[in-house]
Design a protein around this motif. Structure first.
Motif, PDB file in Angstrom:
ATOM      1  N   PHE A   1       7.870   1.631 -15.421  1.00  0.00           N
ATOM      2  CA  PHE A   1       7.277   2.594 -14.820  1.00  0.00           C
ATOM      3  C   PHE A   1       6.448   3.836 -15.858  1.00  0.00           C
ATOM      4  CE2 PHE A   1       6.871   7.030 -12.909  1.00  0.00           C
ATOM      5  CZ  PHE A   1       6.345   6.781 -11.791  1.00  0.00           C
ATOM      6  N   LYS A   2       7.161   3.833 -17.348  1.00  0.00           N
ATOM      7  CA  LYS A   2       6.760   4.675 -18.050  1.00  0.00           C
ATOM      8  C   LYS A   2       5.214   4.128 -18.641  1.00  0.00           C
ATOM      9  CE  LYS A   2      11.496   5.791 -19.649  1.00  0.00           C
ATOM     10  NZ  LYS A   2      12.312   5.851 -20.950  1.00  0.00           N
ATOM     11  N   GLY A   3       5.135   3.087 -18.591  1.00  0.00           N
ATOM     12  CA  GLY A   3       4.222   2.431 -19.054  1.00  0.00           C
ATOM     13  C   GLY A   3       2.669   2.402 -18.311  1.00  0.00           C
ATOM     14  N   ILE A   4       2.945   3.204 -17.131  1.00  0.00           N
ATOM     15  CA  ILE A   4       1.706   3.516 -16.143  1.00  0.00           C
ATOM     16  C   ILE A   4       0.945   4.576 -16.961  1.00  0.00           C
ATOM     17  CG2 ILE A   4       1.032   4.209 -13.956  1.00  0.00           C
ATOM     18  CD1 ILE A   4       3.537   2.786 -12.775  1.00  0.00           C
ATOM     19  N   LYS A   5      -0.155   4.408 -17.171  1.00  0.00           N
ATOM     20  CA  LYS A   5      -1.263   5.343 -17.674  1.00  0.00           C
ATOM     21  C   LYS A   5      -1.970   5.593 -16.565  1.00  0.00           C
ATOM     22  CE  LYS A   5      -1.015   3.505 -22.250  1.00  0.00           C
ATOM     23  NZ  LYS A   5      -0.154   2.510 -22.177  1.00  0.00           N
ATOM     24  N   ASP A   6      -2.381   7.130 -16.427  1.00  0.00           N
ATOM     25  CA  ASP A   6      -3.369   7.704 -15.545  1.00  0.00           C
ATOM     26  C   ASP A   6      -4.379   7.060 -15.608  1.00  0.00           C
ATOM     27  OD1 ASP A   6      -1.081   9.470 -15.093  1.00  0.00           O
ATOM     28  OD2 ASP A   6      -1.877  11.171 -16.063  1.00  0.00           O
TER      29      ASP A   6
ATOM     30  N   ASP B   1       0.992  -1.085   0.020  1.00  0.00           N
ATOM     31  CA  ASP B   1      -0.007  -0.180   0.061  1.00  0.00           C
ATOM     32  C   ASP B   1       0.694   1.309   0.054  1.00  0.00           C
ATOM     33  OD1 ASP B   1      -2.682   0.911  -0.281  1.00  0.00           O
ATOM     34  OD2 ASP B   1      -2.597   1.730   2.122  1.00  0.00           O
ATOM     35  N   LEU B   2       2.031   1.220   0.916  1.00  0.00           N
ATOM     36  CA  LEU B   2       2.865   2.389   0.791  1.00  0.00           C
ATOM     37  C   LEU B   2       3.540   2.474  -0.718  1.00  0.00           C
ATOM     38  CD1 LEU B   2       4.360   4.656   2.312  1.00  0.00           C
ATOM     39  CD2 LEU B   2       6.151   2.997   3.079  1.00  0.00           C
ATOM     40  N   GLN B   3       3.881   1.323  -1.077  1.00  0.00           N
ATOM     41  CA  GLN B   3       4.583   1.432  -2.646  1.00  0.00           C
ATOM     42  C   GLN B   3       3.580   2.129  -3.399  1.00  0.00           C
ATOM     43  OE1 GLN B   3       5.521  -2.710  -3.070  1.00  0.00           O
ATOM     44  NE2 GLN B   3       7.459  -2.225  -3.030  1.00  0.00           N
ATOM     45  N   VAL B   4       2.002   1.663  -3.700  1.00  0.00           N
ATOM     46  CA  VAL B   4       1.047   2.156  -4.380  1.00  0.00           C
ATOM     47  C   VAL B   4       1.058   3.590  -4.214  1.00  0.00           C
ATOM     48  CG1 VAL B   4      -1.291   2.303  -4.896  1.00  0.00           C
ATOM     49  CG2 VAL B   4      -0.300   0.179  -4.552  1.00  0.00           C
ATOM     50  N   GLY B   5       1.086   4.414  -2.815  1.00  0.00           N
ATOM     51  CA  GLY B   5       1.028   5.538  -2.661  1.00  0.00           C
ATOM     52  C   GLY B   5       2.148   6.506  -3.023  1.00  0.00           C
ATOM     53  N   ILE B   6       3.380   5.878  -2.941  1.00  0.00           N
ATOM     54  CA  ILE B   6       4.612   6.577  -3.643  1.00  0.00           C
ATOM     55  C   ILE B   6       4.389   6.772  -4.987  1.00  0.00           C
ATOM     56  CG2 ILE B   6       7.005   6.291  -3.926  1.00  0.00           C
ATOM     57  CD1 ILE B   6       7.041   5.033  -1.094  1.00  0.00           C
ATOM     58  N   VAL B   7       3.948   5.598  -5.748  1.00  0.00           N
ATOM     59  CA  VAL B   7       3.873   5.610  -7.180  1.00  0.00           C
ATOM     60  C   VAL B   7       2.772   6.804  -7.543  1.00  0.00           C
ATOM     61  CG1 VAL B   7       2.956   4.354  -9.300  1.00  0.00           C
ATOM     62  CG2 VAL B   7       4.567   3.380  -7.576  1.00  0.00           C
ATOM     63  N   GLU B   8       1.482   6.831  -6.881  1.00  0.00           N
ATOM     64  CA  GLU B   8       0.624   7.452  -7.319  1.00  0.00           C
ATOM     65  C   GLU B   8       0.954   8.911  -6.935  1.00  0.00           C
ATOM     66  OE1 GLU B   8      -3.670   9.030  -5.414  1.00  0.00           O
ATOM     67  OE2 GLU B   8      -2.909   7.076  -4.608  1.00  0.00           O
ATOM     68  N   ALA B   9       1.971   9.157  -5.886  1.00  0.00           N
ATOM     69  CA  ALA B   9       2.527  10.654  -5.637  1.00  0.00           C
ATOM     70  C   ALA B   9       3.251  11.139  -6.900  1.00  0.00           C
ATOM     71  CB  ALA B   9       3.176  10.617  -4.314  1.00  0.00           C
ATOM     72  N   LEU B  10       4.238   9.918  -7.301  1.00  0.00           N
ATOM     73  CA  LEU B  10       5.333  10.387  -8.559  1.00  0.00           C
ATOM     74  C   LEU B  10       4.438  10.881  -9.604  1.00  0.00           C
ATOM     75  CD1 LEU B  10       7.867   7.759  -8.116  1.00  0.00           C
ATOM     76  CD2 LEU B  10       8.229  10.428  -7.624  1.00  0.00           C
TER      77      LEU B  10
ATOM     78  N   ARG C   1       1.210  11.996  -9.782  1.00  0.00           N
ATOM     79  CA  ARG C   1       0.634  13.109  -9.801  1.00  0.00           C
ATOM     80  C   ARG C   1       1.322  14.454  -9.558  1.00  0.00           C
ATOM     81  NH1 ARG C   1      -4.697  12.601  -8.422  1.00  0.00           N
ATOM     82  NH2 ARG C   1      -5.510  10.976  -7.329  1.00  0.00           N
ATOM     83  N   MET C   2       2.699  14.247  -9.476  1.00  0.00           N
ATOM     84  CA  MET C   2       3.555  15.359  -9.336  1.00  0.00           C
ATOM     85  C   MET C   2       4.019  15.566 -10.794  1.00  0.00           C
ATOM     86  SD  MET C   2       5.849  15.232  -5.825  1.00  0.00           S
ATOM     87  CE  MET C   2       6.098  13.476  -5.668  1.00  0.00           C
ATOM     88  N   THR C   3       3.787  14.700 -11.709  1.00  0.00           N
ATOM     89  CA  THR C   3       4.356  14.779 -13.140  1.00  0.00           C
ATOM     90  C   THR C   3       3.284  14.521 -14.352  1.00  0.00           C
ATOM     91  OG1 THR C   3       5.127  12.436 -12.866  1.00  0.00           O
ATOM     92  CG2 THR C   3       6.651  14.070 -12.514  1.00  0.00           C
ATOM     93  N   THR C   4       3.446  14.768 -15.298  1.00  0.00           N
ATOM     94  CA  THR C   4       2.613  14.528 -16.373  1.00  0.00           C
ATOM     95  C   THR C   4       3.397  12.964 -17.183  1.00  0.00           C
ATOM     96  OG1 THR C   4       3.978  15.589 -18.071  1.00  0.00           O
ATOM     97  CG2 THR C   4       2.236  17.035 -17.184  1.00  0.00           C
ATOM     98  N   GLU C   5       2.521  12.469 -17.871  1.00  0.00           N
ATOM     99  CA  GLU C   5       2.927  11.304 -18.606  1.00  0.00           C
ATOM    100  C   GLU C   5       4.229  11.901 -19.532  1.00  0.00           C
ATOM    101  OE1 GLU C   5      -0.023   8.754 -20.603  1.00  0.00           O
ATOM    102  OE2 GLU C   5      -1.232   8.862 -19.002  1.00  0.00           O
ATOM    103  N   LYS C   6       4.280  12.801 -19.979  1.00  0.00           N
ATOM    104  CA  LYS C   6       5.404  13.187 -20.799  1.00  0.00           C
ATOM    105  C   LYS C   6       6.396  13.417 -19.979  1.00  0.00           C
ATOM    106  CE  LYS C   6       6.965  16.760 -24.181  1.00  0.00           C
ATOM    107  NZ  LYS C   6       6.658  18.070 -24.866  1.00  0.00           N
ATOM    108  N   GLN C   7       6.398  14.128 -18.847  1.00  0.00           N
ATOM    109  CA  GLN C   7       7.650  13.939 -17.877  1.00  0.00           C
ATOM    110  C   GLN C   7       7.973  12.842 -17.415  1.00  0.00           C
ATOM    111  OE1 GLN C   7       5.475  16.875 -15.319  1.00  0.00           O
ATOM    112  NE2 GLN C   7       6.930  18.623 -15.643  1.00  0.00           N
TER     113      GLN C   7
ATOM    114  N   GLU D   1      -4.662   1.849 -11.384  1.00  0.00           N
ATOM    115  CA  GLU D   1      -4.708   0.335 -10.386  1.00  0.00           C
ATOM    116  C   GLU D   1      -3.963  -0.738 -11.334  1.00  0.00           C
ATOM    117  OE1 GLU D   1      -5.187   0.924  -7.441  1.00  0.00           O
ATOM    118  OE2 GLU D   1      -6.248   2.926  -7.336  1.00  0.00           O
ATOM    119  N   THR D   2      -4.273  -0.649 -12.304  1.00  0.00           N
ATOM    120  CA  THR D   2      -3.938  -2.175 -13.109  1.00  0.00           C
ATOM    121  C   THR D   2      -2.467  -1.988 -13.449  1.00  0.00           C
ATOM    122  OG1 THR D   2      -6.072  -2.364 -13.840  1.00  0.00           O
ATOM    123  CG2 THR D   2      -4.342  -3.648 -14.947  1.00  0.00           C
ATOM    124  N   ASP D   3      -2.271  -0.890 -13.987  1.00  0.00           N
ATOM    125  CA  ASP D   3      -0.912  -0.624 -14.453  1.00  0.00           C
ATOM    126  C   ASP D   3       0.371  -0.699 -13.259  1.00  0.00           C
ATOM    127  OD1 ASP D   3      -1.672  -0.576 -17.081  1.00  0.00           O
ATOM    128  OD2 ASP D   3      -1.336   1.405 -17.317  1.00  0.00           O
ATOM    129  N   CYS D   4      -0.140  -0.082 -12.018  1.00  0.00           N
ATOM    130  CA  CYS D   4       0.535  -0.103 -10.930  1.00  0.00           C
ATOM    131  C   CYS D   4       0.863  -1.385 -10.374  1.00  0.00           C
ATOM    132  CB  CYS D   4      -0.014   0.897  -9.758  1.00  0.00           C
ATOM    133  SG  CYS D   4       0.951   1.326  -8.456  1.00  0.00           S
TER     134      CYS D   4
END
Length: 329
Positions: free
Chosen positions: A249-254, A214-223, A225-231, A258-261
């Motif tokens: 990681f680049k493959g995670i789509k907004d 759950d902590l890992q998911v939260g960190i990925v979510e934060a990263l 949210r702090m960036t665009t897919e392009k960034q 949930e699934t990509d993470c």
């Protein structure tokens, strides 16, 4: 309905606690239901008194009393008026958020002194502080901007510090992601400075040894949210030294987070081998007592995953809920 006279005495409660060390009036205040249209008049010195009281109790390390003060203030906050003006807006101009930064830093010192063990009183005071912070965050655009600017970097530091208990990191991370979700455009520039770029790299490293899914998911979510897919396409290689992890990681789509993470974190935890701190396995079925639990309704989710978290010493899995997925821990 008449206004209860003791509701108008918030500042007197603070005075009694500050001068007489009498916290009973504040504790009584917690038992009162506060109507939205009730106005609680305070003087322009109220914030100075409140800050003095909280700092004194933090210095004494009386965590439960600090929680009482924070909850009392948080419940009354939207009803406070100062010289006929909205109290919270006035206090923001007086430096409320800067004072909350000091409260946070004093709380952090206590956290680090008490070590990594789970301490319910510490967890509660951090929850109370951040619940109050979200009230301030939501009150105005200026409050939102100041909160993001002052607290996002500090939360990142807290989350990446392995000396801090995971439950505290999870709670602060949830609040940070809520802030980032509502972040005004003019505040986004603070996320592109050198300090934040370094902190994002530290967040990426923290994913590897977090010890809790759950902590890992939260960190990925934060990263995300702090960036665009392009960034993320540009920054991922700085966050993760292995190309295949950076590419995952680049493959995670907004739109499919949930699934990509899940795919990304299963890959990360799997490649760590004996050093992994989260063990994830697919299960055929799961039961709670006599009730069979159902896999979340996501057509792209191929397995019913269960996570064994060494860092938090928990077992967790996500199940289908009434309207959304729910976490069982």
């Amino acid at each position: 309905m008449p206004i209860r006279p003791d509701l108008q005495q918030l500042e007197k409660c603070i005075d009694d606690a500050l001068r007489k060390n009498d916290f009973e009036p504040l504790k009584t205040l917690l038992q009162i239901d506060i109507c939205e249209d009730v106005k609680i008049k305070c003087s322009k010195q109220f914030l100075h008194k409140l800050d003095g009281l909280i700092c004194r109790e933090l210095n004494k390390k009386d965590i439960q009393i600090v929680s009482t003060i924070l909850v009392s203030f948080g419940r009354c906050g939207k009803n406070i008026t100062i010289l006929g003006q909205a109290g919270l807006l006035t206090m923001i101009k007086q430096g409320l958020i800067q004072k909350m930064v000091a409260w946070f830093e004093k709380s952090k010192d206590i956290i680090l002194r008490r070590g990594n063990s789970k301490d319910e009183a510490i967890i509660n005071v951090i929850e109370d502080l951040f619940d109050l912070l979200m009230v301030i965050h939501d009150i105005s655009d200026e409050g939102r901007r100041q909160v993001v600017e002052s607290f996002v970097p500090r939360i990142c530091v807290l989350v990446t510090d392995s000396r801090v208990n995971i439950c505290i990191q999870q709670e602060t991370l949830k609040k940070m992601n809520a802030m980032l979700d509502k972040m005004p455009q003019d505040a986004r520039k603070i996320l592109s400075n050198q300090e934040m770029l370094i902190l994002m790299s530290s967040m990426g490293e923290r994913i590897l040894d977090a010890g809790d899914y759950d902590l890992q998911v939260g960190i990925v979510e934060a990263l995300c949210r702090m960036t665009t897919e392009k960034q993320r396409q540009e920054l991922a290689c700085h966050w993760f030294s292995m190309d295949f992890i950076a590419n995952a990681f680049k493959g995670i789509k907004d739109s499919e987070f949930e699934t990509d993470c899940r795919v990304f974190l299963n890959l990360v935890n799997g490649m760590l081998g004996d050093k992994r701190r989260v063990f994830t396995f697919p299960c055929l079925s799961a039961f709670l007592d006599k009730y069979e639990l159902q896999i979340p309704s996501d057509e792209k989710l191929e397995e019913f995953w269960i996570d064994f978290n060494l860092g938090s010493q928990t077992l967790s899995f996500y199940i289908a809920g009434d309207n959304d997925e729910k976490k069982i821990e």
